[in-house]
Design a protein around this motif. Structure first.
Motif, PDB file in Angstrom:
ATOM      1  N   MET A 125       0.808  -1.217   0.000  1.00  0.00           N
ATOM      2  CA  MET A 125       0.000   0.000   0.000  1.00  0.00           C
ATOM      3  C   MET A 125       0.845   1.272   0.000  1.00  0.00           C
ATOM      4  O   MET A 125       0.393   2.319  -0.448  1.00  0.00           O
ATOM      5  N   ARG A 126       2.069   1.166   0.524  1.00  0.00           N
ATOM      6  CA  ARG A 126       2.978   2.318   0.584  1.00  0.00           C
ATOM      7  C   ARG A 126       4.388   1.800   0.260  1.00  0.00           C
ATOM      8  O   ARG A 126       5.184   1.550   1.153  1.00  0.00           O
ATOM      9  N   PRO A 127       4.686   1.657  -1.039  1.00  0.00           N
ATOM     10  CA  PRO A 127       5.946   1.016  -1.463  1.00  0.00           C
ATOM     11  C   PRO A 127       7.224   1.697  -0.971  1.00  0.00           C
ATOM     12  O   PRO A 127       8.243   1.029  -0.827  1.00  0.00           O
ATOM     13  N   ASN A 128       7.185   2.972  -0.704  1.00  0.00           N
ATOM     14  CA  ASN A 128       8.397   3.686  -0.291  1.00  0.00           C
ATOM     15  C   ASN A 128       8.432   3.976   1.204  1.00  0.00           C
ATOM     16  O   ASN A 128       9.008   4.975   1.636  1.00  0.00           O
ATOM     17  N   PHE A 129       7.863   3.079   1.978  1.00  0.00           N
ATOM     18  CA  PHE A 129       7.840   3.228   3.434  1.00  0.00           C
ATOM     19  C   PHE A 129       9.069   2.522   3.995  1.00  0.00           C
ATOM     20  O   PHE A 129       9.082   1.311   4.188  1.00  0.00           O
ATOM     21  N   ALA A 130      10.120   3.301   4.225  1.00  0.00           N
ATOM     22  CA  ALA A 130      11.417   2.751   4.633  1.00  0.00           C
ATOM     23  C   ALA A 130      11.365   1.901   5.909  1.00  0.00           C
ATOM     24  O   ALA A 130      11.996   0.842   5.948  1.00  0.00           O
ATOM     25  N   PRO A 131      10.629   2.301   6.954  1.00  0.00           N
ATOM     26  CA  PRO A 131      10.615   1.454   8.156  1.00  0.00           C
ATOM     27  C   PRO A 131      10.073   0.049   7.897  1.00  0.00           C
ATOM     28  O   PRO A 131      10.613  -0.940   8.401  1.00  0.00           O
ATOM     29  N   ALA A 132       9.027  -0.061   7.093  1.00  0.00           N
ATOM     30  CA  ALA A 132       8.479  -1.385   6.786  1.00  0.00           C
ATOM     31  C   ALA A 132       9.460  -2.188   5.942  1.00  0.00           C
ATOM     32  O   ALA A 132       9.661  -3.385   6.173  1.00  0.00           O
ATOM     33  N   ALA A 150      15.450   0.651   1.428  1.00  0.00           N
ATOM     34  CA  ALA A 150      15.304   1.419   2.669  1.00  0.00           C
ATOM     35  C   ALA A 150      16.486   2.360   2.865  1.00  0.00           C
ATOM     36  O   ALA A 150      16.309   3.516   3.263  1.00  0.00           O
ATOM     37  N   ALA A 151      17.691   1.878   2.564  1.00  0.00           N
ATOM     38  CA  ALA A 151      18.882   2.726   2.707  1.00  0.00           C
ATOM     39  C   ALA A 151      18.811   3.921   1.755  1.00  0.00           C
ATOM     40  O   ALA A 151      19.122   5.053   2.134  1.00  0.00           O
ATOM     41  N   SER A 152      18.386   3.666   0.546  1.00  0.00           N
ATOM     42  CA  SER A 152      18.255   4.751  -0.431  1.00  0.00           C
ATOM     43  C   SER A 152      17.201   5.759   0.016  1.00  0.00           C
ATOM     44  O   SER A 152      17.410   6.975  -0.056  1.00  0.00           O
ATOM     45  N   LEU A 153      16.073   5.255   0.483  1.00  0.00           N
ATOM     46  CA  LEU A 153      14.989   6.138   0.933  1.00  0.00           C
ATOM     47  C   LEU A 153      15.406   6.999   2.120  1.00  0.00           C
ATOM     48  O   LEU A 153      14.912   8.117   2.285  1.00  0.00           O
ATOM     49  N   THR A 154      16.306   6.484   2.934  1.00  0.00           N
ATOM     50  CA  THR A 154      16.775   7.236   4.109  1.00  0.00           C
ATOM     51  C   THR A 154      18.112   7.925   3.832  1.00  0.00           C
ATOM     52  O   THR A 154      18.757   8.414   4.759  1.00  0.00           O
ATOM     53  N   ARG A 155      18.504   7.928   2.566  1.00  0.00           N
ATOM     54  CA  ARG A 155      19.743   8.587   2.121  1.00  0.00           C
ATOM     55  C   ARG A 155      20.975   8.084   2.871  1.00  0.00           C
ATOM     56  O   ARG A 155      21.893   8.846   3.168  1.00  0.00           O
ATOM     57  N   TYR A 156      20.944   6.809   3.234  1.00  0.00           N
ATOM     58  CA  TYR A 156      22.082   6.155   3.891  1.00  0.00           C
ATOM     59  C   TYR A 156      22.482   6.870   5.184  1.00  0.00           C
ATOM     60  O   TYR A 156      23.644   6.883   5.559  1.00  0.00           O
ATOM     61  N   GLU A 177      20.537   6.404   8.243  1.00  0.00           N
ATOM     62  CA  GLU A 177      19.930   5.758   9.408  1.00  0.00           C
ATOM     63  C   GLU A 177      20.751   4.529   9.796  1.00  0.00           C
ATOM     64  O   GLU A 177      20.833   3.571   9.026  1.00  0.00           O
ATOM     65  N   PRO A 178      21.358   4.539  10.979  1.00  0.00           N
ATOM     66  CA  PRO A 178      22.215   3.419  11.356  1.00  0.00           C
ATOM     67  C   PRO A 178      21.488   2.072  11.416  1.00  0.00           C
ATOM     68  O   PRO A 178      22.061   1.045  11.039  1.00  0.00           O
ATOM     69  N   GLU A 179      20.223   2.078  11.845  1.00  0.00           N
ATOM     70  CA  GLU A 179      19.470   0.819  11.895  1.00  0.00           C
ATOM     71  C   GLU A 179      19.309   0.228  10.499  1.00  0.00           C
ATOM     72  O   GLU A 179      19.393  -0.986  10.311  1.00  0.00           O
ATOM     73  N   VAL A 180      19.069   1.085   9.538  1.00  0.00           N
ATOM     74  CA  VAL A 180      18.883   0.634   8.158  1.00  0.00           C
ATOM     75  C   VAL A 180      20.206   0.119   7.590  1.00  0.00           C
ATOM     76  O   VAL A 180      20.250  -0.923   6.931  1.00  0.00           O
ATOM     77  N   LEU A 181      21.284   0.824   7.859  1.00  0.00           N
ATOM     78  CA  LEU A 181      22.593   0.363   7.379  1.00  0.00           C
ATOM     79  C   LEU A 181      23.001  -0.934   8.069  1.00  0.00           C
ATOM     80  O   LEU A 181      23.663  -1.776   7.456  1.00  0.00           O
TER      81      LEU A 181
END
Length: 173
Positions: free
Chosen positions: A78-85, A114-120, A122-126
């Protein structure tokens, strides 16, 4: 939280109120109550990406990875660019010991997004991206990415996360 509970009392069919109350309950550790409110919200409107995301968090916290995966996928549909999900789904797919769930290649794709959406930034994403690199046979990239994640966590003042990342990164060497 009483504001959300009052909103549900006034409008018991309000998916916004039920979702907000469910999430508030979850953040206070009242997981069973949170699940009940979020499931009620989804019965009314199964297309709400936030409610699906919050319910996925409930299932992840309670160790029901299969149901968490289902709801993270629904939220992303439903929200393809939702980085946390994307990040949370990638994490489950990369660390799960259940071969029906584990999918490092898909995890890598999700973690990269997710890394791209958060522009690299967010430490959790990395951290998730590093784990996905390692799980797909790319230990050098895993070590490099984990180092960036640890550095960002320290810069953000999150020494606990930085230490967790440092410990995981030892496995990548």
């Amino acid at each position: 939280m009483s504001v959300f509970a009052n909103a549900v009392r006034v409008s018991p069919q309000s998916t916004v109120a039920l979702n907000n109350l469910g999430f508030a309950l979850l953040t206070r550790g009242r997981v069973d109550e949170a699940r009940d409110k979020l499931e009620s919200a989804l019965r009314i409107d199964p297309t709400n990406p936030d409610t699906n995301y919050h319910l996925a968090l409930v299932y992840e916290v309670t160790g029901n990875s299969s149901r968490a995966v289902t709801h993270y996928r629904l939220s992303l549909k439903m929200r393809p660019n939702f980085a946390p999900a994307a990040n949370n789904l990638a994490w489950i797919l990369v660390i799960s010991e259940d071969r029906r769930i584990r999918n490092p290649r898909e995890a890598l794709k999700l973690a990269r997004r997710a890394a791209s959406l958060t522009r690299y930034r967010e430490p959790e994403v990395l951290d998730t991206l590093a784990a996905a690199f390692f799980a797909t046979g790319q230990p050098r990239r895993a070590v490099e990415t984990a180092a960036k994640a640890e550095r960002l966590a320290r810069l953000n003042g999150n020494t606990r996360l930085a230490e967790d990342i440092r410990v995981r990164a030892k496995e990548y060497r």
